[in-house]
Design a protein around this motif. Sequence first.
Motif, PDB file in Angstrom:
ATOM      1  N   UNK A 174       3.095  -6.775   9.907  1.00 25.34           N
ATOM      2  CA  UNK A 174       3.161  -5.929   8.722  1.00 25.34           C
ATOM      3  C   UNK A 174       4.313  -4.925   8.842  1.00 25.34           C
ATOM      4  N   UNK A 175       5.016  -4.707   7.737  1.00 22.06           N
ATOM      5  CA  UNK A 175       6.091  -3.713   7.706  1.00 22.06           C
ATOM      6  C   UNK A 175       5.505  -2.376   7.284  1.00 22.06           C
ATOM      7  N   UNK A 176       5.878  -1.307   7.994  1.00 14.78           N
ATOM      8  CA  UNK A 176       5.315   0.009   7.713  1.00 14.78           C
ATOM      9  C   UNK A 176       6.390   1.084   7.738  1.00 14.78           C
ATOM     10  N   UNK A 177       6.068   2.215   7.106  1.00 12.57           N
ATOM     11  CA  UNK A 177       6.925   3.403   7.152  1.00 12.57           C
ATOM     12  C   UNK A 177       6.039   4.643   7.048  1.00 12.57           C
ATOM     13  N   UNK A 178       5.822   5.355   8.170  1.00 13.60           N
ATOM     14  CA  UNK A 178       4.970   6.542   8.137  1.00 13.60           C
ATOM     15  C   UNK A 178       5.617   7.751   7.477  1.00 13.60           C
ATOM     16  N   UNK A 179       6.955   7.773   7.380  1.00 23.39           N
ATOM     17  CA  UNK A 179       7.658   8.921   6.807  1.00 23.39           C
ATOM     18  C   UNK A 179       7.818   8.723   5.293  1.00 23.39           C
ATOM     19  N   UNK A 180       7.217   9.592   4.515  1.00 15.01           N
ATOM     20  CA  UNK A 180       7.188   9.413   3.064  1.00 15.01           C
ATOM     21  C   UNK A 180       8.585   9.335   2.456  1.00 15.01           C
ATOM     22  N   UNK A 181       9.506  10.160   2.934  1.00 19.51           N
ATOM     23  CA  UNK A 181      10.852  10.208   2.344  1.00 19.51           C
ATOM     24  C   UNK A 181      11.669   8.964   2.640  1.00 19.51           C
ATOM     25  N   UNK A 182      11.238   8.145   3.595  1.00 20.73           N
ATOM     26  CA  UNK A 182      11.997   6.959   3.988  1.00 20.73           C
ATOM     27  C   UNK A 182      11.371   5.662   3.466  1.00 20.73           C
ATOM     28  N   UNK A 183      10.471   5.769   2.502  1.00 18.91           N
ATOM     29  CA  UNK A 183       9.805   4.591   1.957  1.00 18.91           C
ATOM     30  C   UNK A 183      10.551   4.056   0.732  1.00 18.91           C
ATOM     31  N   UNK A 184      10.768   2.738   0.660  1.00 16.11           N
ATOM     32  CA  UNK A 184      11.360   2.152  -0.544  1.00 16.11           C
ATOM     33  C   UNK A 184      10.361   2.171  -1.696  1.00 16.11           C
ATOM     34  N   UNK A 185      10.870   1.976  -2.890  1.00 19.40           N
ATOM     35  CA  UNK A 185      10.023   1.972  -4.077  1.00 19.40           C
ATOM     36  C   UNK A 185       9.695   0.550  -4.506  1.00 19.40           C
ATOM     37  N   UNK A 186       8.453   0.364  -4.964  1.00 20.33           N
ATOM     38  CA  UNK A 186       8.104  -0.873  -5.656  1.00 20.33           C
ATOM     39  C   UNK A 186       8.641  -0.770  -7.072  1.00 20.33           C
ATOM     40  N   UNK A 225       0.827  -1.199   0.000  1.00 23.93           N
ATOM     41  CA  UNK A 225       0.000   0.000   0.000  1.00 23.93           C
ATOM     42  C   UNK A 225       0.867   1.257   0.000  1.00 23.93           C
ATOM     43  N   UNK A 226       0.329   2.303  -0.601  1.00 26.26           N
ATOM     44  CA  UNK A 226       1.046   3.575  -0.662  1.00 26.26           C
ATOM     45  C   UNK A 226       0.755   4.459   0.541  1.00 26.26           C
ATOM     46  N   UNK A 227      -0.166   4.018   1.404  1.00 24.49           N
ATOM     47  CA  UNK A 227      -0.528   4.801   2.583  1.00 24.49           C
ATOM     48  C   UNK A 227      -0.579   3.903   3.814  1.00 24.49           C
ATOM     49  N   UNK A 228      -0.341   4.502   4.980  1.00 21.97           N
ATOM     50  CA  UNK A 228      -0.320   3.760   6.240  1.00 21.97           C
ATOM     51  C   UNK A 228      -1.681   3.153   6.564  1.00 21.97           C
ATOM     52  N   UNK A 229      -2.759   3.809   6.159  1.00 19.38           N
ATOM     53  CA  UNK A 229      -4.109   3.305   6.444  1.00 19.38           C
ATOM     54  C   UNK A 229      -4.469   2.082   5.597  1.00 19.38           C
ATOM     55  N   UNK A 230      -3.623   1.738   4.640  1.00 21.33           N
ATOM     56  CA  UNK A 230      -3.831   0.589   3.746  1.00 21.33           C
ATOM     57  C   UNK A 230      -5.143   0.695   2.968  1.00 21.33           C
ATOM     58  N   UNK A 231      -5.377   1.893   2.424  1.00 18.41           N
ATOM     59  CA  UNK A 231      -6.562   2.104   1.600  1.00 18.41           C
ATOM     60  C   UNK A 231      -6.234   2.147   0.108  1.00 18.41           C
ATOM     61  N   UNK A 232      -4.965   2.404  -0.241  1.00 23.41           N
ATOM     62  CA  UNK A 232      -4.578   2.527  -1.646  1.00 23.41           C
ATOM     63  C   UNK A 232      -3.477   1.530  -1.960  1.00 23.41           C
ATOM     64  N   UNK A 233      -3.799   0.542  -2.803  1.00 20.17           N
ATOM     65  CA  UNK A 233      -2.824  -0.485  -3.150  1.00 20.17           C
ATOM     66  C   UNK A 233      -1.768   0.050  -4.110  1.00 20.17           C
ATOM     67  N   UNK A 234      -0.586  -0.515  -4.006  1.00 23.82           N
ATOM     68  CA  UNK A 234       0.467  -0.248  -4.984  1.00 23.82           C
ATOM     69  C   UNK A 234       0.042  -0.865  -6.314  1.00 23.82           C
ATOM     70  N   UNK A 235       0.140  -0.090  -7.386  1.00 25.06           N
ATOM     71  CA  UNK A 235      -0.313  -0.582  -8.693  1.00 25.06           C
ATOM     72  C   UNK A 235       0.714  -0.426  -9.804  1.00 25.06           C
ATOM     73  N   UNK A 236       1.757   0.386  -9.601  1.00 28.13           N
ATOM     74  CA  UNK A 236       2.651   0.696 -10.715  1.00 28.13           C
ATOM     75  C   UNK A 236       4.100   0.804 -10.259  1.00 28.13           C
ATOM     76  N   UNK A 237       4.993   0.527 -11.180  1.00 25.12           N
ATOM     77  CA  UNK A 237       6.429   0.659 -10.955  1.00 25.12           C
ATOM     78  C   UNK A 237       6.773   2.072 -10.492  1.00 25.12           C
ATOM     79  N   UNK A 238       7.632   2.156  -9.486  1.00 24.36           N
ATOM     80  CA  UNK A 238       8.097   3.456  -9.015  1.00 24.36           C
ATOM     81  C   UNK A 238       7.309   4.044  -7.871  1.00 24.36           C
TER      82      UNK A 238
END
Length: 204
Positions: A70-82, A42-55
Motif C-alpha cells: 500500500x502507498x501511504x503519506x502521513x504528512x498532510x501537506x505532501x499528499x496528492x489529490x484525488x 483513504x483520506x487518513x493513514x488508519x484507512x477509516x475514511x474512504x475518498x469520496x469526492x474530487x479534490x
Amino acid sequence: MLGMSLSICVLATRQSRRECCFVAQIPGLKALYDPSDRANMFTDIAMTTQVTADGQAVAVIRDQSGNNHHLTQPIAAARPLYRTNGTLHWLEGDGVDDILTCASPVSAYPFTIAAGFEPLSAAEGGIATLYQNDSNYKSLMVNGYLRAIDRASSTQQAARSNTVVPVKSYAMAQYSSNSVKLETSAYSITSDRYTQTFGTPSDF
C-alpha cells in the motif's frame, strides 16, 4: 521535487517482462494502484475514511495486486489529490513535494514499471521510483523528456523520449541488468540507451 504537477491514472509494477492485455492478470504482478477505485483510497493513514469526492487529499491508496504494498503519506501537506471529471479518475501532485511511498515491491532484475499519466508541464517530476538511496534508484520520470533511469547501474543506463507535452499517455519501462527499455503511447523514443550522471529522484 522541482516544479511539476503530474496526474497519474494507473500504476503497476511487475517482476517479469511478459506481455498481458489486462493489468490485473499480468504474471508476476507485484503492485497495482488504481485511482478510479475509490474504495481503495483513504483520506487518513488508519484507512477509516474512504475518498469520496474530487479534490480530497489521498493518505493511502491500497495495492490491488494482493501483495499489500500500500502507498501511504502521513504528512498532510505532501499528499496528492484525488481528481475526477466524472468519467476519468487520477491522482494529481502539487509540483512541490507530493509523494506516496511504500517499501519497494521489487528487489531484483528483470522488472517492469507501467503507468498511465498526464504531465501538466514538462518540468521535473517523478511518476514512479524504486528507491534505495540517492545514488541507487530506478525511476520513471519527466524532466523535459520522459525518461526511464537505472541509477544503480554501473553505467547509469537510461532511455528517453522526445520533448514532453501535456497529453494523456501510458508508459512502460523495462529494467534488466545494465539495460533499460522505454515504451510510450504519446511520445517518440529518441534514445533507447544512453549514459548520463543523474541527481536525486523527484516527487510528483
